[in-house]
Scaffold this motif. Structure first.
Motif, PDB file in Angstrom:
ATOM      1  N   ARG A   1       0.763  -1.370  -0.069  1.00  0.00           N
ATOM      2  CA  ARG A   1      -0.015  -0.244   0.107  1.00  0.00           C
ATOM      3  C   ARG A   1       0.931   1.228  -0.098  1.00  0.00           C
ATOM      4  O   ARG A   1       1.900   1.193   0.675  1.00  0.00           O
ATOM      5  CB  ARG A   1      -0.881   0.023   1.088  1.00  0.00           C
ATOM      6  CG  ARG A   1      -1.786   1.256   1.406  1.00  0.00           C
ATOM      7  CD  ARG A   1      -2.815   1.115   2.699  1.00  0.00           C
ATOM      8  NE  ARG A   1      -1.784   1.233   3.858  1.00  0.00           N
ATOM      9  CZ  ARG A   1      -2.371   0.666   5.004  1.00  0.00           C
ATOM     10  NH1 ARG A   1      -3.267   0.087   5.268  1.00  0.00           N
ATOM     11  NH2 ARG A   1      -1.424   0.780   6.041  1.00  0.00           N
ATOM     12  N   GLU A   2       0.343   2.084  -0.856  1.00  0.00           N
ATOM     13  CA  GLU A   2       1.278   3.618  -0.712  1.00  0.00           C
ATOM     14  C   GLU A   2       0.225   4.584  -0.591  1.00  0.00           C
ATOM     15  O   GLU A   2      -0.758   4.812  -1.175  1.00  0.00           O
ATOM     16  CB  GLU A   2       2.009   3.794  -2.121  1.00  0.00           C
ATOM     17  CG  GLU A   2       1.217   3.398  -3.227  1.00  0.00           C
ATOM     18  CD  GLU A   2       2.116   3.550  -4.560  1.00  0.00           C
ATOM     19  OE1 GLU A   2       3.432   3.397  -4.477  1.00  0.00           O
ATOM     20  OE2 GLU A   2       1.490   3.270  -5.647  1.00  0.00           O
ATOM     21  N   LEU A   3       0.836   5.772  -0.169  1.00  0.00           N
ATOM     22  CA  LEU A   3       0.180   7.095   0.052  1.00  0.00           C
ATOM     23  C   LEU A   3       0.212   7.861  -1.214  1.00  0.00           C
ATOM     24  O   LEU A   3       1.099   8.027  -1.577  1.00  0.00           O
ATOM     25  CB  LEU A   3       0.812   7.858   1.239  1.00  0.00           C
ATOM     26  CG  LEU A   3       0.237   9.107   1.663  1.00  0.00           C
ATOM     27  CD1 LEU A   3      -1.189   8.922   2.070  1.00  0.00           C
ATOM     28  CD2 LEU A   3       1.107   9.714   2.757  1.00  0.00           C
ATOM     29  N   VAL A   4      -0.994   8.208  -1.526  1.00  0.00           N
ATOM     30  CA  VAL A   4      -0.979   8.902  -2.642  1.00  0.00           C
ATOM     31  C   VAL A   4      -1.150  10.392  -2.586  1.00  0.00           C
ATOM     32  O   VAL A   4      -0.650  11.255  -3.197  1.00  0.00           O
ATOM     33  CB  VAL A   4      -2.509   8.545  -3.511  1.00  0.00           C
ATOM     34  CG1 VAL A   4      -2.661   9.422  -4.615  1.00  0.00           C
ATOM     35  CG2 VAL A   4      -2.329   6.835  -3.860  1.00  0.00           C
ATOM     36  N   ALA A   5      -1.898  10.936  -1.777  1.00  0.00           N
ATOM     37  CA  ALA A   5      -2.197  12.370  -0.949  1.00  0.00           C
ATOM     38  C   ALA A   5      -2.977  12.669   0.330  1.00  0.00           C
ATOM     39  O   ALA A   5      -3.698  11.605   0.526  1.00  0.00           O
ATOM     40  CB  ALA A   5      -2.932  12.947  -2.433  1.00  0.00           C
ATOM     41  N   HIS A   6      -2.610  13.591   0.729  1.00  0.00           N
ATOM     42  CA  HIS A   6      -3.395  13.985   1.880  1.00  0.00           C
ATOM     43  C   HIS A   6      -3.564  15.285   2.121  1.00  0.00           C
ATOM     44  O   HIS A   6      -2.801  16.040   1.521  1.00  0.00           O
ATOM     45  CB  HIS A   6      -2.592  13.323   3.186  1.00  0.00           C
ATOM     46  CG  HIS A   6      -1.266  13.838   3.425  1.00  0.00           C
ATOM     47  ND1 HIS A   6      -0.671  15.013   4.111  1.00  0.00           N
ATOM     48  CD2 HIS A   6       0.121  13.432   3.019  1.00  0.00           C
ATOM     49  CE1 HIS A   6       0.429  14.985   4.054  1.00  0.00           C
ATOM     50  NE2 HIS A   6       1.108  13.947   3.432  1.00  0.00           N
ATOM     51  N   ILE A   7      -4.694  15.575   2.920  1.00  0.00           N
ATOM     52  CA  ILE A   7      -5.150  17.041   2.930  1.00  0.00           C
ATOM     53  C   ILE A   7      -5.373  17.369   4.519  1.00  0.00           C
ATOM     54  O   ILE A   7      -5.897  16.370   5.285  1.00  0.00           O
ATOM     55  CB  ILE A   7      -6.352  17.375   1.950  1.00  0.00           C
ATOM     56  CG1 ILE A   7      -6.462  18.669   1.922  1.00  0.00           C
ATOM     57  CG2 ILE A   7      -7.231  16.450   2.429  1.00  0.00           C
ATOM     58  CD1 ILE A   7      -7.660  19.208   1.151  1.00  0.00           C
ATOM     59  N   SER A   8      -4.988  18.349   4.858  1.00  0.00           N
ATOM     60  CA  SER A   8      -5.352  19.095   6.174  1.00  0.00           C
ATOM     61  C   SER A   8      -6.751  19.278   6.590  1.00  0.00           C
ATOM     62  O   SER A   8      -7.303  19.627   5.391  1.00  0.00           O
ATOM     63  CB  SER A   8      -4.089  19.964   6.791  1.00  0.00           C
ATOM     64  OG  SER A   8      -4.596  21.124   5.960  1.00  0.00           O
TER      65      SER A   8
ATOM     66  N   ASP B   1       1.764  14.677  11.567  1.00  0.00           N
ATOM     67  CA  ASP B   1       2.573  14.898  12.900  1.00  0.00           C
ATOM     68  C   ASP B   1       3.246  16.202  12.848  1.00  0.00           C
ATOM     69  O   ASP B   1       2.845  17.137  11.905  1.00  0.00           O
ATOM     70  CB  ASP B   1       3.813  13.925  12.803  1.00  0.00           C
ATOM     71  CG  ASP B   1       4.600  13.611  11.997  1.00  0.00           C
ATOM     72  OD1 ASP B   1       5.215  12.789  11.554  1.00  0.00           O
ATOM     73  OD2 ASP B   1       4.720  14.774  11.268  1.00  0.00           O
ATOM     74  N   SER B   2       4.247  16.621  13.639  1.00  0.00           N
ATOM     75  CA  SER B   2       4.801  17.910  13.807  1.00  0.00           C
ATOM     76  C   SER B   2       5.658  18.317  12.324  1.00  0.00           C
ATOM     77  O   SER B   2       6.002  19.261  12.275  1.00  0.00           O
ATOM     78  CB  SER B   2       5.685  18.180  15.024  1.00  0.00           C
ATOM     79  OG  SER B   2       6.565  17.020  14.991  1.00  0.00           O
TER      80      SER B   2
ATOM     81  N   VAL C   1      -0.131  10.642   9.398  1.00  0.00           N
ATOM     82  CA  VAL C   1      -0.386   9.503  10.398  1.00  0.00           C
ATOM     83  C   VAL C   1      -1.767   8.919  10.340  1.00  0.00           C
ATOM     84  O   VAL C   1      -2.859   9.471  10.597  1.00  0.00           O
ATOM     85  CB  VAL C   1       0.203   9.817  11.589  1.00  0.00           C
ATOM     86  CG1 VAL C   1      -0.021   8.690  12.810  1.00  0.00           C
ATOM     87  CG2 VAL C   1       1.378  10.569  11.579  1.00  0.00           C
ATOM     88  N   PRO C   2      -2.100   7.576   9.642  1.00  0.00           N
ATOM     89  CA  PRO C   2      -3.281   7.149   9.483  1.00  0.00           C
ATOM     90  C   PRO C   2      -3.889   6.860  10.720  1.00  0.00           C
ATOM     91  O   PRO C   2      -3.125   6.361  11.832  1.00  0.00           O
ATOM     92  CB  PRO C   2      -3.115   6.048   8.742  1.00  0.00           C
ATOM     93  CG  PRO C   2      -1.530   5.541   8.859  1.00  0.00           C
ATOM     94  CD  PRO C   2      -0.649   6.856   9.230  1.00  0.00           C
ATOM     95  N   TYR C   3      -5.157   7.013  11.105  1.00  0.00           N
ATOM     96  CA  TYR C   3      -5.963   6.507  11.908  1.00  0.00           C
ATOM     97  C   TYR C   3      -6.371   4.910  11.693  1.00  0.00           C
ATOM     98  O   TYR C   3      -6.086   4.885  10.296  1.00  0.00           O
ATOM     99  CB  TYR C   3      -7.215   7.145  12.396  1.00  0.00           C
ATOM    100  CG  TYR C   3      -6.707   8.611  12.922  1.00  0.00           C
ATOM    101  CD1 TYR C   3      -7.838   9.612  12.768  1.00  0.00           C
ATOM    102  CD2 TYR C   3      -5.865   8.806  13.741  1.00  0.00           C
ATOM    103  CE1 TYR C   3      -7.564  10.882  13.379  1.00  0.00           C
ATOM    104  CE2 TYR C   3      -5.457  10.045  14.343  1.00  0.00           C
ATOM    105  CZ  TYR C   3      -6.461  11.093  14.018  1.00  0.00           C
ATOM    106  OH  TYR C   3      -6.381  12.394  14.670  1.00  0.00           O
ATOM    107  N   THR C   4      -6.972   4.194  12.313  1.00  0.00           N
ATOM    108  CA  THR C   4      -7.783   2.945  11.864  1.00  0.00           C
ATOM    109  C   THR C   4      -8.838   3.055  11.137  1.00  0.00           C
ATOM    110  O   THR C   4      -9.651   1.932  11.081  1.00  0.00           O
ATOM    111  CB  THR C   4      -7.784   2.152  13.070  1.00  0.00           C
ATOM    112  OG1 THR C   4      -8.580   2.666  14.093  1.00  0.00           O
ATOM    113  CG2 THR C   4      -6.516   1.779  13.830  1.00  0.00           C
ATOM    114  N   TYR C   5      -9.300   4.326  10.851  1.00  0.00           N
ATOM    115  CA  TYR C   5     -10.479   4.304   9.850  1.00  0.00           C
ATOM    116  C   TYR C   5     -10.127   4.314   8.257  1.00  0.00           C
ATOM    117  O   TYR C   5      -9.603   5.259   7.771  1.00  0.00           O
ATOM    118  CB  TYR C   5     -11.311   5.602  10.345  1.00  0.00           C
ATOM    119  CG  TYR C   5     -11.519   5.937  11.608  1.00  0.00           C
ATOM    120  CD1 TYR C   5     -10.868   7.132  12.352  1.00  0.00           C
ATOM    121  CD2 TYR C   5     -12.152   5.134  12.505  1.00  0.00           C
ATOM    122  CE1 TYR C   5     -10.924   7.360  13.710  1.00  0.00           C
ATOM    123  CE2 TYR C   5     -12.272   5.254  14.013  1.00  0.00           C
ATOM    124  CZ  TYR C   5     -11.746   6.579  14.348  1.00  0.00           C
ATOM    125  OH  TYR C   5     -11.710   6.782  15.752  1.00  0.00           O
TER     126      TYR C   5
END
Length: 122
Positions: free
Chosen positions: A45-52, A101-102, A107-111
């Motif tokens: 599995r790989e991270l594609v994108a994330h947004i705050s 994180d700082s 950092v993924p949650y379990t959802y």
């Protein structure tokens, strides 16, 4: 109970576009960063994108300039607009709720959502 429900996967030709959506429970969406991951057959599995929560986005190098992550806080929904799709983008795509994180790392949650198949034909 936290729920993440995806929609929008499918089959598309090389160079085509798809838009994925992920509707989340309000209780988790409003304060969480959100992300899209993918898993191709035989690969990790790989991270594609994330947004705050405030809309600041970050992308993996392999999708920069082609994919756009966005969120609608009023609808508790995160999107992934995928353009200029390539066969190597073929994977099951997963929506996830988490935090940064700082250092700004995700950092993924379990959802996790159930996953949606994206297939790009050559």
């Amino acid at each position: 109970q936290v729920q993440l429900v995806e929609s929008g996967g499918g089959l598309v030709q090389t160079g085509g576009s798809l838009r994925l959506s992920c509707a989340a429970s309000r209780s988790v969406f409003s304060t969480s960063a959100m992300a899209w991951y993918r898993r191709a057959p035989g690969k990790p599995r790989e991270l594609v994108a994330h947004i705050s929560p405030g809309g600041s986005s970050n992308y993996a190098e392999f999708v920069k300039g082609r994919f756009t992550i966005s969120r609608d806080n009023a609808k508790n929904t995160v999107y992934l607009q995928m353009n200029s799709l390539k066969p190597e983008d073929t994977a099951v795509y997963y929506c996830n709720a988490g935090r940064r994180d700082s250092y700004g790392n995700y950092v993924p949650y379990t959802y996790w959502a159930q996953g949606t198949q994206v297939t790009v034909s050559s």
